[in-house]
Write a protein that holds these residues in place. Structure first.
Motif, short mmCIF file in Angstrom:
data_model
loop_
_atom_site.label_atom_id
_atom_site.label_comp_id
_atom_site.label_asym_id
_atom_site.label_seq_id
_atom_site.Cartn_x
_atom_site.Cartn_y
_atom_site.Cartn_z
N LEU A 53 23.78 104.34 48.29
CA LEU A 53 23.75 103.04 47.62
C LEU A 53 25.09 102.31 47.75
N ARG A 54 26.18 103.06 47.55
CA ARG A 54 27.49 102.42 47.50
C ARG A 54 27.90 101.86 48.86
N PRO A 55 27.73 102.65 49.95
CA PRO A 55 28.00 102.05 51.25
C PRO A 55 27.10 100.85 51.53
N SER A 56 25.83 100.92 51.07
CA SER A 56 24.92 99.79 51.31
C SER A 56 25.43 98.52 50.64
N LEU A 57 25.93 98.67 49.42
CA LEU A 57 26.48 97.50 48.72
C LEU A 57 27.68 96.94 49.46
N LEU A 58 28.54 97.84 49.91
CA LEU A 58 29.73 97.39 50.64
C LEU A 58 29.33 96.61 51.90
N LEU A 59 28.34 97.15 52.62
CA LEU A 59 27.87 96.48 53.84
C LEU A 59 27.30 95.10 53.53
N LEU A 60 26.44 95.04 52.49
CA LEU A 60 25.82 93.76 52.14
C LEU A 60 26.88 92.75 51.72
N SER A 61 27.87 93.22 50.96
CA SER A 61 28.94 92.32 50.52
C SER A 61 29.71 91.76 51.71
N ALA A 62 30.07 92.63 52.63
CA ALA A 62 30.84 92.19 53.80
C ALA A 62 30.01 91.27 54.68
N ARG A 63 28.77 91.69 54.98
CA ARG A 63 27.94 90.92 55.92
C ARG A 63 27.50 89.59 55.33
N ALA A 64 27.28 89.55 54.01
CA ALA A 64 26.89 88.28 53.38
C ALA A 64 28.01 87.25 53.49
N GLN A 65 29.21 87.75 53.80
CA GLN A 65 30.35 86.84 53.99
C GLN A 65 30.75 86.78 55.46
N ASN A 66 29.77 87.09 56.34
CA ASN A 66 29.97 86.95 57.79
C ASN A 66 30.97 87.91 58.39
N TYR A 67 31.27 89.00 57.71
CA TYR A 67 32.14 90.00 58.31
C TYR A 67 31.28 90.97 59.08
N SER A 68 31.74 91.44 60.21
CA SER A 68 30.97 92.44 60.95
C SER A 68 31.87 93.44 61.67
N GLY A 69 33.11 93.58 61.22
CA GLY A 69 34.06 94.47 61.89
C GLY A 69 33.85 95.95 61.54
N HIS A 70 34.65 96.79 62.17
CA HIS A 70 34.51 98.23 61.96
C HIS A 70 34.97 98.68 60.57
N GLY A 71 35.80 97.84 59.93
CA GLY A 71 36.30 98.21 58.60
C GLY A 71 35.20 98.56 57.62
#
Lengths: 342, 342
Positions: A53-71
């Motif tokens: 769940l926690r990684p999923s939230l992090l991914l959604l947060s980053a991607r919803a702001q147009n981030y797509s890097g390896h970080g």
């Protein structure tokens, strides 16, 4: 607020499928040490699964702001490692026999090795996070871990006692909501790093407004998640839950519905609840009696209503975000969390 | 090499007196949490004393390079906090009853709270270190902690077995020399930060030559220190040592002199040593018998000679340093460490 396509668990899962696989690979690569016992224990824990769940939230947060890097892959693995480390140490403290339906690590490897394996996972998480060369990320992760550790100690001090609703809120924030909040914040920090700084030393100590909104979402979602978890522990059947019911009461933990009944029940009701918390079993007072008391006072509804309010707070925190599939997924998660039956 | 005024323990102590007091105050201020149990446990551990060797090394390293800023006070407290955290977790693992002549924390507060108190101290150490805003410092501290944790796990796997001298070297490096090395390196990192960067984000991933020399001193000193510690555990009397003798053998740990005897003794000698390591007591083979075997083969001298070589290596690593009282103190420490009787 934007018009939303209806999201389903499957859609959200598909959206994150490749990223989550990358995180699994990353976690697997990080969980290797020259010391065999560490690699064994951390593989065992990683393969034990969990909902990520926690990684999923992090991914959604980053991607919803147009981030797509390896970080986001790296930090996704980091938050899951921190989460895993807390579980290993918690199992030692609770002297737990099982975790996620399998023998807990401490029953297999003993407390000593598990203390060290947990320590190692914390350090490894920080070491990997250090590679981002961003002080804000480290502030968040280390502050978070300290809050979680303090929360677990507070919990130990409250076992067997009736606690106030404010204590309960503090405990579930530190136990669950804090890591949800940090996962969302980390996505925002990654998305907020100027392109020119990709290898630089961004280190603002004060969070951006965007980060705060994302953090608010995570916090509220985490509160809703834990309240529902605690309600299900009281009301679900063992078959649906996949683990023994009312384990909180058996461990001397008063959760929200129980606290409500303590505050609104008759002297007799209060005494029954106190007895169970003290005894940590249902010999003198049965589980059915407790459920009856909770029902009489609308305590389950009370707790679920608060969870629904948190879910609403979470959704509202996202109003600043431009529309996207990722935002839709984030808007869907709180409903899913509150409506689930296990 | 420079001509040296003779240093004494008192002189070195006077030299560092004010700095060490400042570190004590800093440690005391950091060891406070909103959670009562943490403040209690960490006060108890802090007041338990210890020689503050690691902060002293850090101070000497920094001051010998003309550094005198607050960073050395802060990081002095940090290395002592990391050291304390490892002791708390080690006591849980060894199920130790006493530490520094007092009941160990786990016998007073229980394993659960001590797991968490150790976690908290690690996190607090990193949080304080983060305030320096220097990635090299964090790389050193987190890498170090992971090495120490791995070392403790390796140790657990070797208990009761005869080990090779190379294994012994790995174990004592991770157990002791690694933190000595990092303490010296941290002093060098502080001294090496350009003045214009005092609030900046110095983050070179590769150590300077100066840092490497200081690290070499710390590593060699730490190796000498642990070898002598292990010899004293075999040869000193309980009155002088202030704790039971031969505790390593009683825990199934083969140390350098014992390993030498295993490699050079007769089959009968080897069998006697193996018996003690397996039994973890002196019922079938006495302590006096073991000492006789070590004496016959010159095993104690062998170990002490290696310690002396490490002491020499440590001193030689400092040839680059300009003369100063702090350098003189650093040159004196290895002799002191090797010549002590407890």
């Amino acid at each position: 607020m934007s018009t939303l396509a209806i999201a389903t668990a499957k859609e959200v899962f598909d959206l994150l499928h490749d990223d989550l696989r990358a995180i699994e690979r990353e976690f697997g690569a990080y969980a290797v040490s020259s010391v065999a016992a560490i690699t064994e224990i951390s593989s065992y824990l990683r393969e034990g699964g969990g909902k990520r769940l926690r990684p999923s939230l992090l991914l959604l947060s980053a991607r919803a702001q147009n981030y797509s890097g390896h970080g986001m892959i790296r930090l996704g693995a980091v938050v899951e490692m921190v989460h895993t480390a807390t579980l290993v140490h918690d199992d030692i403290i609770d002297a737990a026999d099982t975790r996620r339906g399998r023998p807990s690590a401490n029953t297999t490897w003993g407390n000593g090795k598990c203390v060290l394996a947990g320590d190692w996972l914390y350090m490894q998480a920080f070491r990997v996070a250090l590679e981002e060369r961003n002080f804000r990320i480290l502030d968040l992760l280390i502050g978070l871990t300290q809050q979680m550790v303090e929360g677990e100690l507070l919990q130990m001090e409250k076992l067997g006692f009736c606690i106030a609703e404010s204590d309960y809120n503090t405990l579930i924030y530190r136990k669950t909501a804090c890591l949800f909040e940090v996962s969302m914040r980390l996505g925002a920090v990654l998305a907020g790093i100027p392109k020119s700084h990709t290898n630089g030393h961004s280190s603002s100590a004060t969070p951006s407004e965007t980060e705060d909104h994302m953090g608010e979402y995570g916090r509220a979602l985490g509160m809703a998640f834990q309240i529902v978890d605690d309600v299900l522990d009281l009301t679900a059947s063992e078959e649906v839950l996949g683990k023994p019911v009312a384990s909180d009461l058996r461990e001397g933990k008063a959760t929200l519905a129980v606290i409500h009944a303590l505050e609104h029940g008759s002297e007799e009701d209060r005494q029954a609840i106190r007895t169970v918390l003290e005894d940590r079993d249902f010999h003198r007072v049965t589980h059915a009696q407790i459920l009856g008391i909770l029902k009489n006072h609308g305590s389950i509804e009370y707790a679920m209503n608060i969870a629904l309010e948190y879910a609403e707070t979470a959704r509202n925190a996202l109003s600043f975000l431009p529309d996207s599939d990722y935002k839709r997924a984030l808007l869907w998660v709180p409903d899913f969390v509150v409506a689930r039956d296990r």
